[in-house]
Design a protein around this motif. Structure first.
Motif, PDB file in Angstrom:
ATOM      1  N   TYR A 118       0.852  -1.188   0.000  1.00  0.00           N
ATOM      2  CA  TYR A 118       0.000   0.000   0.000  1.00  0.00           C
ATOM      3  C   TYR A 118       0.890   1.241   0.000  1.00  0.00           C
ATOM      4  CZ  TYR A 118      -3.276   3.583   1.442  1.00  0.00           C
ATOM      5  OH  TYR A 118      -4.021   4.728   1.485  1.00  0.00           O
ATOM      6  N   HIS A 119       0.524   2.244  -0.804  1.00  0.00           N
ATOM      7  CA  HIS A 119       1.284   3.486  -0.889  1.00  0.00           C
ATOM      8  C   HIS A 119       0.523   4.610  -0.192  1.00  0.00           C
ATOM      9  CE1 HIS A 119       2.378   0.987  -4.308  1.00  0.00           C
ATOM     10  NE2 HIS A 119       3.415   1.739  -4.573  1.00  0.00           N
ATOM     11  N   TYR A 120       1.225   5.404   0.588  1.00  0.00           N
ATOM     12  CA  TYR A 120       0.601   6.566   1.212  1.00  0.00           C
ATOM     13  C   TYR A 120       1.223   7.853   0.668  1.00  0.00           C
ATOM     14  CZ  TYR A 120       4.717   7.203   4.239  1.00  0.00           C
ATOM     15  OH  TYR A 120       5.994   7.431   4.706  1.00  0.00           O
ATOM     16  N   ILE A 121       0.501   8.949   0.832  1.00  0.00           N
ATOM     17  CA  ILE A 121       0.999  10.265   0.431  1.00  0.00           C
ATOM     18  C   ILE A 121       1.804  10.841   1.587  1.00  0.00           C
ATOM     19  CG2 ILE A 121       0.349  12.590  -0.276  1.00  0.00           C
ATOM     20  CD1 ILE A 121      -0.188  10.464  -2.392  1.00  0.00           C
ATOM     21  N   VAL A 122       3.060  11.203   1.315  1.00  0.00           N
ATOM     22  CA  VAL A 122       3.987  11.627   2.361  1.00  0.00           C
ATOM     23  C   VAL A 122       3.673  13.060   2.804  1.00  0.00           C
ATOM     24  CG1 VAL A 122       6.410  12.005   2.951  1.00  0.00           C
ATOM     25  CG2 VAL A 122       5.775  10.124   1.417  1.00  0.00           C
ATOM     26  N   PRO A 123       3.395  13.271   4.091  1.00  0.00           N
ATOM     27  CA  PRO A 123       3.162  14.636   4.578  1.00  0.00           C
ATOM     28  C   PRO A 123       4.437  15.477   4.462  1.00  0.00           C
ATOM     29  CG  PRO A 123       2.406  12.982   6.169  1.00  0.00           C
ATOM     30  CD  PRO A 123       3.220  12.261   5.149  1.00  0.00           C
ATOM     31  N   GLU A 124       4.269  16.745   4.128  1.00  0.00           N
ATOM     32  CA  GLU A 124       5.410  17.655   3.966  1.00  0.00           C
ATOM     33  C   GLU A 124       5.367  18.732   5.053  1.00  0.00           C
ATOM     34  OE1 GLU A 124       5.864  19.249   0.033  1.00  0.00           O
ATOM     35  OE2 GLU A 124       5.258  17.365  -0.911  1.00  0.00           O
ATOM     36  N   TYR A 125       6.420  18.786   5.840  1.00  0.00           N
ATOM     37  CA  TYR A 125       6.523  19.804   6.888  1.00  0.00           C
ATOM     38  C   TYR A 125       7.124  21.072   6.307  1.00  0.00           C
ATOM     39  CZ  TYR A 125       8.163  22.213  11.080  1.00  0.00           C
ATOM     40  OH  TYR A 125       8.411  23.153  12.055  1.00  0.00           O
ATOM     41  N   GLU A 126       6.511  22.199   6.621  1.00  0.00           N
ATOM     42  CA  GLU A 126       7.041  23.509   6.238  1.00  0.00           C
ATOM     43  C   GLU A 126       7.134  24.354   7.501  1.00  0.00           C
ATOM     44  OE1 GLU A 126       4.464  24.905   3.122  1.00  0.00           O
ATOM     45  OE2 GLU A 126       5.449  23.661   1.597  1.00  0.00           O
ATOM     46  N   LYS A 127       8.318  24.853   7.774  1.00  0.00           N
ATOM     47  CA  LYS A 127       8.637  25.430   9.081  1.00  0.00           C
ATOM     48  C   LYS A 127       7.730  26.586   9.479  1.00  0.00           C
ATOM     49  CE  LYS A 127      12.827  26.147  11.786  1.00  0.00           C
ATOM     50  NZ  LYS A 127      12.763  24.824  12.402  1.00  0.00           N
ATOM     51  N   ASN A 128       7.361  27.400   8.525  1.00  0.00           N
ATOM     52  CA  ASN A 128       6.581  28.595   8.864  1.00  0.00           C
ATOM     53  C   ASN A 128       5.082  28.419   8.624  1.00  0.00           C
ATOM     54  OD1 ASN A 128       8.918  30.097   9.572  1.00  0.00           O
ATOM     55  ND2 ASN A 128       9.358  30.388   7.395  1.00  0.00           N
ATOM     56  N   ALA A 129       4.670  27.190   8.380  1.00  0.00           N
ATOM     57  CA  ALA A 129       3.252  26.945   8.117  1.00  0.00           C
ATOM     58  C   ALA A 129       2.430  27.120   9.398  1.00  0.00           C
ATOM     59  CB  ALA A 129       3.059  25.541   7.562  1.00  0.00           C
ATOM     60  N   GLN A 130       1.168  27.475   9.211  1.00  0.00           N
ATOM     61  CA  GLN A 130       0.251  27.634  10.338  1.00  0.00           C
ATOM     62  C   GLN A 130      -0.637  26.389  10.413  1.00  0.00           C
ATOM     63  OE1 GLN A 130       0.321  30.342  12.523  1.00  0.00           O
ATOM     64  NE2 GLN A 130       2.227  30.710  11.374  1.00  0.00           N
ATOM     65  N   TYR A 131      -0.287  25.480  11.285  1.00  0.00           N
ATOM     66  CA  TYR A 131      -1.059  24.253  11.402  1.00  0.00           C
ATOM     67  C   TYR A 131      -2.251  24.468  12.334  1.00  0.00           C
ATOM     68  CZ  TYR A 131       2.937  22.285   9.033  1.00  0.00           C
ATOM     69  OH  TYR A 131       3.929  22.027   8.120  1.00  0.00           O
ATOM     70  N   ARG A 132      -3.366  23.868  11.962  1.00  0.00           N
ATOM     71  CA  ARG A 132      -4.598  24.006  12.734  1.00  0.00           C
ATOM     72  C   ARG A 132      -5.515  22.844  12.381  1.00  0.00           C
ATOM     73  NH1 ARG A 132      -8.370  26.240   9.119  1.00  0.00           N
ATOM     74  NH2 ARG A 132      -7.400  27.029   7.202  1.00  0.00           N
ATOM     75  N   ALA A 165       6.786  10.561  12.018  1.00  0.00           N
ATOM     76  CA  ALA A 165       7.793   9.621  11.516  1.00  0.00           C
ATOM     77  C   ALA A 165       7.654   9.401  10.014  1.00  0.00           C
ATOM     78  CB  ALA A 165       7.672   8.286  12.255  1.00  0.00           C
ATOM     79  N   LEU A 166       6.436   9.491   9.493  1.00  0.00           N
ATOM     80  CA  LEU A 166       6.192   9.268   8.066  1.00  0.00           C
ATOM     81  C   LEU A 166       6.397  10.528   7.233  1.00  0.00           C
ATOM     82  CD1 LEU A 166       2.926   7.110   8.241  1.00  0.00           C
ATOM     83  CD2 LEU A 166       5.265   6.300   7.942  1.00  0.00           C
ATOM     84  N   ALA A 167       6.467  11.679   7.881  1.00  0.00           N
ATOM     85  CA  ALA A 167       6.547  12.947   7.164  1.00  0.00           C
ATOM     86  C   ALA A 167       7.977  13.229   6.704  1.00  0.00           C
ATOM     87  CB  ALA A 167       6.034  14.076   8.051  1.00  0.00           C
ATOM     88  N   LYS A 168       8.124  14.285   5.909  1.00  0.00           N
ATOM     89  CA  LYS A 168       9.439  14.703   5.431  1.00  0.00           C
ATOM     90  C   LYS A 168       9.528  16.224   5.524  1.00  0.00           C
ATOM     91  CE  LYS A 168      10.173  14.983   1.019  1.00  0.00           C
ATOM     92  NZ  LYS A 168      10.375  14.648  -0.400  1.00  0.00           N
ATOM     93  N   GLY A 169      10.742  16.743   5.336  1.00  0.00           N
ATOM     94  CA  GLY A 169      10.920  18.184   5.272  1.00  0.00           C
ATOM     95  C   GLY A 169      11.398  18.808   6.563  1.00  0.00           C
ATOM     96  N   TYR A 170      11.793  17.990   7.536  1.00  0.00           N
ATOM     97  CA  TYR A 170      12.253  18.554   8.801  1.00  0.00           C
ATOM     98  C   TYR A 170      13.552  17.886   9.218  1.00  0.00           C
ATOM     99  CZ  TYR A 170      10.229  14.276  10.791  1.00  0.00           C
ATOM    100  OH  TYR A 170       9.937  12.959  11.073  1.00  0.00           O
ATOM    101  N   GLU A 171      14.275  18.549  10.110  1.00  0.00           N
ATOM    102  CA  GLU A 171      15.474  17.984  10.708  1.00  0.00           C
ATOM    103  C   GLU A 171      15.115  17.407  12.075  1.00  0.00           C
ATOM    104  OE1 GLU A 171      18.222  17.821   9.019  1.00  0.00           O
ATOM    105  OE2 GLU A 171      17.480  19.044   7.353  1.00  0.00           O
ATOM    106  N   THR A 172      15.994  16.572  12.592  1.00  0.00           N
ATOM    107  CA  THR A 172      15.731  15.933  13.880  1.00  0.00           C
ATOM    108  C   THR A 172      15.439  16.953  14.969  1.00  0.00           C
ATOM    109  OG1 THR A 172      17.167  14.086  13.270  1.00  0.00           O
ATOM    110  CG2 THR A 172      16.658  14.349  15.607  1.00  0.00           C
TER     111      THR A 172
END
Length: 762
Positions: A118-132, A165-172
């Motif tokens: 099964y394939h999932y769509i990888v979440p993308e982290y953006e540092k200045n995004a406004q999550y809600r 853990a499944l997302a990308k676009g961030y550092e540890t």
């Protein structure tokens, strides 16, 4: 006395007749309007719930149902929408754009869900995004089910630890900040469920099976902070796909129930439970039936095993359930399925597995005698299946038993082979090719159906396939590709096609499983020893080669992919089954070479997905996986060039194995990785032939020449030009002819411009 309940972790979305797929694709093509589409999806949502209710399951999930992918649902729910999609004002358009892309924006990356197909769509982290919290989908689904069916359900949520853990676009170092932003949003979501009166929520945390004690402690802090504000909602923390290494830490989480996989855990979860106990104030949700394979359970063994577990547990309540969501198996046995009775009676799909759970519950509550007749029937079915499988054994196995170490390796080193092949093939620098398949249009599918229904004769169908092959050979010539393919118009699926021609395989007509989005596959059923019968691809490949002076690739699916994309028999080690398939494919490779085909591609897109979740188990699997590939390909002459292809994966995990395959050229899906693999190659050069996909074939978007040229030029900074290939990400089967031709023309032009620039630097 322990209270026993049955539970389902998740159910297939696609419907018995793929109604879900048909609704999605009709909407995407503009054949249905939004109102009709949403109405159809609602009907399918309720149909999945009713199927589970009909099996008398006590605790039924909601919000496992989705428009496309449950990970994408989570990203959308918390406004993890990349900036490139922010100009889309409509939420549904945004949702599908992230999955499929637009003319202006590249879709989000897609990759495998743990070690499944099964394939999932990888979440993308953006540092200045406004999550809600943009919407509370679990709450909406819960209310919808309760209003329409009057049923109390268990909303399913992807846990924060696993989502990150499944997302990308961030550092540890960003993880703590992400948790700090997201914990209040998860709290808000759960608080709203609590206020609605929801009794149980299932939070899926499969990533915890690989967590160290320190990582589990960090995850525990998430739940402690949430529980400080949400105390009236029962939480089931659900793990699956393997054992939990940090078991002692896990059982101390502030949750009311913990789900463990007792099927794919190699016995470790049970060892942990016996060694460290299980909290008496928590519900144990025990995954006791295989949710990833289709064989009927040994009900007597499962009943005895579970009864022993309960007797030693001392808990007030236990839930018995599949090992994981039933997303990975077909919906149910179709009434029109055409399989031998001895085979189909030994199968169990999602609906049947839930029925097995209900029977096991009855045996646990009322005693084995209450279900002994059903157990006897199941035992007879399993014995009949075993006899049916044994009937396929032939003398082909004797030849396999005589294989030696020399059969697993090419005798000449790659650099020498490269020199020989460059002389014999006469290809330009940066040769262009495709991965294998061309669009399977409505006409192609209609022709195949007419042939299967015997409305067309073999001669009529063969003539049609020849016409399509010639048409696309001419198109490839006109486009200017350097190495051509025959197009695979005779193939429904890259695994099914070969399985139908090998001994030991069976094929269903209706047992569909979701692979990604609306893409569904029918995995073959390996029930006996695999054997080669006769050449499978030679006729079509030789015909295509007769139409052109350019080289045509022979196209095969590799042994590990055939294994990983099949429902494999459970009575043999996977390594042994892989070697059986490899030995059969070796015969096909030799037949293609004998027929004059100089380039043979043996695809292994599923090699990495079979990788065990725990790194300590990798070496054993990767060793025999590479051996199986080499067994398939090592008997050819030095002049024959062996290619392979791999799909979306974290390739850096398996680069050593890619080397061990000893293929002359490997092509890799790359465009959705946004350059990530190039960064790795800069530090760890790959010196054999390599083709990095220059455009995404999962999107209808036609990338401009300049965009593909940039990808080529970036790749040439870390890849030797004398062994770099230019190709799309994957096969073009699902694309339309017009967009395929336009994209390939741009690709060939990009390769020409790259060659010109290289020539100017010499």
């Amino acid at each position: 006395m322990t209270n026993v309940k049955t539970s389902s972790l998740g159910f297939p979305r696609i419907g018995l007749n793929r109604e879900w797929k048909k609704s999605l694709e009709a909407y995407w093509k503009g054949k249905t309007d939004r109102e009709t589409f949403l109405k159809e999806i609602d009907e399918q949502f309720f149909a999945a719930l009713k199927t589970q209710l009909d099996q008398q399951i006590d605790i039924i999930p909601v919000s496992d149902f989705t428009f496309y992918d449950h990970v994408l649902d989570t990203a959308i729910m918390f406004n993890w929408i990349p900036e490139r999609f922010k100009d889309l004002n409509d939420p549904l358009d945004t949702y599908f754009a992230m999955a499929r892309g637009t003319k202006e924006a590249v879709s989000c990356e897609m990759t495998k869900w743990f070690n499944t197909n099964y394939h999932y769509i990888v979440p993308e982290y953006e540092k200045n995004a406004q999550y809600r919290l943009t919407k509370n989908k679990p709450l909406e689904d819960y209310k919808k089910a309760k209003t329409a069916l009057g049923v109390e359900t268990k909303p399913v949520i992807l846990g924060l630890y696993t989502f990150v853990a499944l997302a990308k676009g961030y550092e540890t170092q960003d993880i703590k900040d992400i948790y700090q932003q997201m914990i209040p949003l998860y709290t808000q979501l759960l608080k709203e469920l609590e206020q609605e009166g929801v009794k149980w929520v299932q939070i899926d945390e499969p990533a915890l099976v690989t967590a160290s004690p320190a990582e589990a402690a960090a995850a525990k802090e998430i739940y402690e902070k949430i529980k400080d504000n949400v105390s009236g909602l029962n939480v089931l923390l659900q793990t699956y796909f393997d054992s939990v290494d940090a078991y002692k830490e896990l059982i101390s989480f502030p949750v009311e129930g913990i789900g463990l996989d007792f099927v794919h855990d190699k016995g470790k979860n049970l060892e942990h439970l016996k060694a460290h106990g299980f909290p008496k104030d928590k519900v144990l949700a025990a995954g006791i039936l295989d949710g990833r394979n289709i064989w009927k359970a040994n009900l007597e063994e499962r009943l005895d095993w579970t009864a022993e577990l309960i007797s030693g547990l001392g808990a007030s309540e236990i839930w018995i359930q599949p090992s994981n969501s039933l997303l990975h198996v077909p919906v149910a046995k179709h009434p029109e399925e055409q399989l031998a009775d001895d085979l189909i009676n030994g199968l169990s799909f999602a609906k049947e597995k839930l029925s097995e759970l209900t029977l096991l519950k009855e045996g646990l509550v009322s005693g084995k005698a209450a279900v002994q007749s059903q157990i006897n029937d199941a035992n007879e079915h399993l014995q009949a299946l075993k006899r049916y499988g044994a009937a396929t054994n032939t003398a082909f196995a004797e030849e396999r038993d005589k294989l030696t170490e020399e059969d697993f390796a090419r005798p000449t080193a790659f650099e020498e082979r490269l020199r020989i092949q460059n002389e014999s093939l006469g290809l330009p620098v940066l040769p262009t090719t495709t991965i294998g398949s061309f669009p399977q249009t409505a006409e192609v599918r209609s022709a195949r159906q007419k042939w299967r229904k015997q409305e067309w004769s073999d001669e009529q169908y063969g003539s049609f396939i020849k016409e399509e092959t010639k048409r696309w050979i001419d198109i490839q010539e006109d486009i200017g590709l350097d190495v051509l393919v025959h197009g695979e118009f005779e193939r429904t699926d890259m695994v099914e096609y070969f399985g139908e021609k090998l001994g030991g395989f069976a094929f269903t007509k209706y047992a569909w499983v979701q692979s990604y989005g609306s893409r569904c596959v029918r995995p073959p059923v390996i029930y006996g020893d695999v054997e080669f019968k006769e050449p499978m691809t030679v006729k079509e490949t030789v015909y295509a080669q007769s139409l052109t002076s350019k080289k045509v690739k022979g196209m095969l699916t590799g042994p590990v992919t055939i294994l990983n994309w099949s429902f494999a028999r459970y009575d043999l080690p996977r390594k042994e089954i892989a070697f059986q398939i490899a030995h059969a494919l070796r015969k096909e490779v030799e037949a293609l070479e004998k027929a004059g085909i100089q380039i043979i591609q043996v695809d292994e897109p599923a090699l990495r997905e079979g990788l065990p979740l725990k790194e300590r188990d990798w070496n054993e699997y990767l060793t025999w996986a590479a051996e199986a590939f080499r067994l398939s390909t090592s008997s050819v002459q030095d002049t024959t060039q062996i290619h392979t292809h791999m799909c979306y994966s974290n390739f850096e995990d398996i680069v050593d194995t890619i080397e061990d395959l000893d293929a002359d050229v490997i092509t890799i899906e790359h465009s959705r990785s946004h350059g990530g693999f190039l960064d790795y190659l800069e530090q760890h050069p790959y010196l054999k032939g390599l083709g990095l996909g220059v455009y995404d074939i999962h999107s209808p978007r036609v990338p401009p020449t300049e965009e593909m040229l940039t990808i080529i030029e970036d790749a040439l900074k870390v890849c030797p030009a004398d062994r770099f290939w230019v190709n799309p990400d994957c096969g073009l089967k699902t694309r339309q002819p017009e967009e395929t031709i336009a994209a390939l023309k741009n690709m060939v032009e990009a390769a020409k411009q790259a060659r010109d620039k290289l020539a100017q630097t010499v």
